[in-house]
Design a protein around this motif. Structure first.
Motif, short mmCIF file in Angstrom:
data_model
loop_
_atom_site.label_atom_id
_atom_site.label_comp_id
_atom_site.label_asym_id
_atom_site.label_seq_id
_atom_site.Cartn_x
_atom_site.Cartn_y
_atom_site.Cartn_z
N MET A 1 0.85 -1.20 0.00
CA MET A 1 0.00 0.00 0.00
C MET A 1 0.88 1.24 0.00
SD MET A 1 -2.85 1.18 2.78
CE MET A 1 -3.71 -0.39 2.63
N GLN A 2 0.68 2.13 -0.96
CA GLN A 2 1.53 3.31 -1.07
C GLN A 2 1.04 4.43 -0.18
OE1 GLN A 2 2.62 4.38 -5.03
NE2 GLN A 2 3.06 6.49 -4.52
N ASN A 3 2.01 5.07 0.49
CA ASN A 3 1.71 6.22 1.34
C ASN A 3 1.79 7.48 0.48
OD1 ASN A 3 1.62 8.29 3.21
ND2 ASN A 3 2.83 7.18 4.73
N THR A 4 0.66 8.06 0.19
CA THR A 4 0.60 9.24 -0.70
C THR A 4 0.85 10.54 0.04
OG1 THR A 4 -1.80 9.36 -0.37
CG2 THR A 4 -1.01 8.08 -2.25
N GLN A 5 1.07 10.48 1.35
CA GLN A 5 1.25 11.70 2.13
C GLN A 5 2.71 12.12 2.25
OE1 GLN A 5 -0.70 10.50 5.79
NE2 GLN A 5 -2.62 11.44 5.14
N ILE A 6 3.62 11.37 1.65
CA ILE A 6 5.04 11.70 1.74
C ILE A 6 5.44 12.63 0.61
CG2 ILE A 6 7.38 10.76 1.61
CD1 ILE A 6 6.34 8.26 3.00
N ASN A 214 15.77 0.92 -6.06
CA ASN A 214 14.36 0.61 -6.24
C ASN A 214 13.73 0.12 -4.94
OD1 ASN A 214 14.43 1.25 -8.95
ND2 ASN A 214 14.70 -0.86 -9.65
N ILE A 215 14.47 -0.68 -4.20
CA ILE A 215 13.97 -1.23 -2.93
C ILE A 215 13.84 -0.12 -1.89
CG2 ILE A 215 14.49 -2.79 -1.01
CD1 ILE A 215 15.89 -4.58 -3.19
N PHE A 216 14.82 0.78 -1.84
CA PHE A 216 14.71 1.92 -0.91
C PHE A 216 13.49 2.76 -1.24
CE2 PHE A 216 19.01 1.27 0.70
CZ PHE A 216 18.89 1.73 1.99
N LEU A 217 13.25 2.95 -2.52
CA LEU A 217 12.09 3.73 -2.94
C LEU A 217 10.81 3.05 -2.49
CD1 LEU A 217 11.02 6.17 -4.51
CD2 LEU A 217 11.18 4.81 -6.60
N GLN A 218 10.74 1.74 -2.66
CA GLN A 218 9.58 0.97 -2.21
C GLN A 218 9.42 1.08 -0.69
OE1 GLN A 218 7.31 -1.65 -3.90
NE2 GLN A 218 7.65 0.03 -5.33
N ALA A 219 10.54 1.00 0.01
CA ALA A 219 10.49 1.04 1.48
C ALA A 219 9.99 2.39 1.99
CB ALA A 219 11.87 0.73 2.05
N ASP A 227 9.86 -3.45 9.54
CA ASP A 227 10.86 -4.26 10.25
C ASP A 227 12.08 -4.52 9.36
OD1 ASP A 227 9.17 -4.39 12.53
OD2 ASP A 227 8.04 -5.99 11.57
N SER A 228 12.75 -5.64 9.54
CA SER A 228 13.97 -5.93 8.80
C SER A 228 13.66 -6.72 7.53
CB SER A 228 14.94 -6.74 9.67
OG SER A 228 15.31 -6.00 10.82
N ILE A 229 14.35 -6.35 6.44
CA ILE A 229 14.16 -7.03 5.15
C ILE A 229 15.53 -7.24 4.51
CG2 ILE A 229 13.16 -6.88 2.84
CD1 ILE A 229 10.99 -5.06 3.98
N LEU A 286 11.27 -10.23 0.70
CA LEU A 286 11.20 -9.11 -0.23
C LEU A 286 10.33 -9.47 -1.44
CD1 LEU A 286 12.21 -6.28 -1.00
CD2 LEU A 286 14.24 -7.37 -1.99
N GLN A 287 10.51 -10.66 -1.96
CA GLN A 287 9.71 -11.08 -3.11
C GLN A 287 8.24 -11.27 -2.73
OE1 GLN A 287 11.88 -13.89 -5.97
NE2 GLN A 287 13.07 -14.15 -4.10
N ALA A 288 7.99 -11.74 -1.51
CA ALA A 288 6.62 -11.91 -1.04
C ALA A 288 5.90 -10.57 -0.93
CB ALA A 288 6.60 -12.63 0.31
N LEU A 289 6.66 -9.49 -0.74
CA LEU A 289 6.08 -8.16 -0.68
C LEU A 289 5.75 -7.62 -2.08
CD1 LEU A 289 8.37 -6.59 2.07
CD2 LEU A 289 5.90 -6.90 2.23
N GLY A 290 6.12 -8.39 -3.09
CA GLY A 290 5.78 -8.01 -4.46
C GLY A 290 6.89 -7.34 -5.23
#
Length: 309
Positions: A1-6, A214-219, A227-229, A286-290
């Motif tokens: 779910m994307q946080n649109t408030q950032i 890309n992963i940092f952007l997703q995070a 938590d930890s990934i 990480l892959q399970a998160l899509g």
């Protein structure tokens, strides 16, 4: 779910290997990006604000209207020999910097929407062929100590002053310029030899720089990242495989030269663990998160990197 408030993102270590590309990507997506810097430049494309860990100082303007914090700051673990003072510097640059930020957030009574901190797969120590997930026990040694203190500080800040936090445990970042690859393939480029510390059977958790960012952007954006990934490619390889693949990509013959572990330990002391540790790290969470990797295999990653170098 994307946080649109950032909207506004503050980055520590923004001028480093990951920070430079990540900042460009965030700007392209329309975010306002700021850097905390020991030596801020007035003419920088990205607004920079001064901070000094030793003097316990942060420019108050840096946090104005900030929604998210990305913590990349940390002294390069492979740049200098691990003397007692260097070990202290490595830990301080990661941990004391977070303590300073937490102190500032507490004083100003600020709450962030998102906080993403770097860590490393070094938290698992050297574990041979054992498959390591985020639920695996931590290891032993200096790198584990660094990562454990790093993550503890990040968790404290995240739990106290952030709506959500995520800690990314990075593998060895492969890039065209900077990072570990320049050291790993140097012998291939100069002499056509693939040097294999300890024989080369150790697992090397790797990841392409593009996927790291890309992963940092997703995070930052995705509220499911918590938590930890483990931020590693799905196809972890042994060091000998990486060296053989690099040789082929560089159009060199694969000529392995095995260097006994005891030789490295005599020459490098504790720092030899950087070359000898084995960590078979899983990216299943990480892959399970899509997350879909841009470079899921080593040949594809190195082909892209060597085209750019």
């Amino acid at each position: 779910m994307q946080n649109t408030q950032i909207n506004t993102i503050l980055i520590t270590g923004g001028s480093g290997l990951v920070g430079t590309l990540l900042s460009e990507m965030l700007l392209q997506k329309g975010y306002t990006v700021r850097h905390l810097s020991r030596t801020p430049k007035a003419n920088s494309q990205i607004e920079q604000f001064a901070w000094d860990i030793d003097k316990q100082y942060i420019d108050a303007a840096a946090f104005e209207n900030v929604d998210a914090l990305v913590h990349l700051a940390g002294a390069n673990i492979g740049e200098k020999m691990w003397t007692a003072s260097r070990k202290k510097e490595i830990i301080s640059s990661r941990v004391d910097s977070l303590v300073l930020i937490q102190k500032y957030l507490a004083q100003q009574k600020l709450q962030l929407k998102s906080f993403v901190s770097t860590s490393a797969t070094g938290i698992y120590g050297s574990r041979g062929d054992v498959l390591l997930t985020e639920n695996s026990s931590i290891g032993s040694g200096f790198l584990t100590e660094v990562c454990q203190k790093w993550e503890n500080a990040a968790q404290e800040l995240g739990n106290s002053f952030c709506d959500r936090y995520c800690i990314l445990r990075l593998g060895v970042v492969l890039a065209a310029k900077g990072g570990a690859l320049e050291r790993l393939d140097q012998s291939i480029r100069l002499a056509g030899l693939s040097v294999l510390p300890g024989g080369g059977k150790q697992f090397l958790p790797w990841i392409h720089l593009q996927d790291v960012c890309n992963i940092f952007l997703q995070a930052v954006e995705n509220e499911d990242f918590t938590d930890s990934i483990n931020a590693v490619a799905p196809n972890v390889v042994r060091l000998e495989t990486l060296m053989e693949t690099a040789a082929h990509q560089l159009n060199k013959k694969y000529i392995p030269v095995k260097v006994p572990a005891w030789v490295l330990k005599m020459a490098m002391g504790d720092m030899a663990t950087l070359a000898l540790d084995s960590a078979n790290v899983s990216s299943e969470k990480l892959q399970a998160l899509g997350y879909k990797f841009s470079y899921a295999t080593l040949p594809a990653a190195l082909a892209d990197i060597y085209q750019k170098s």
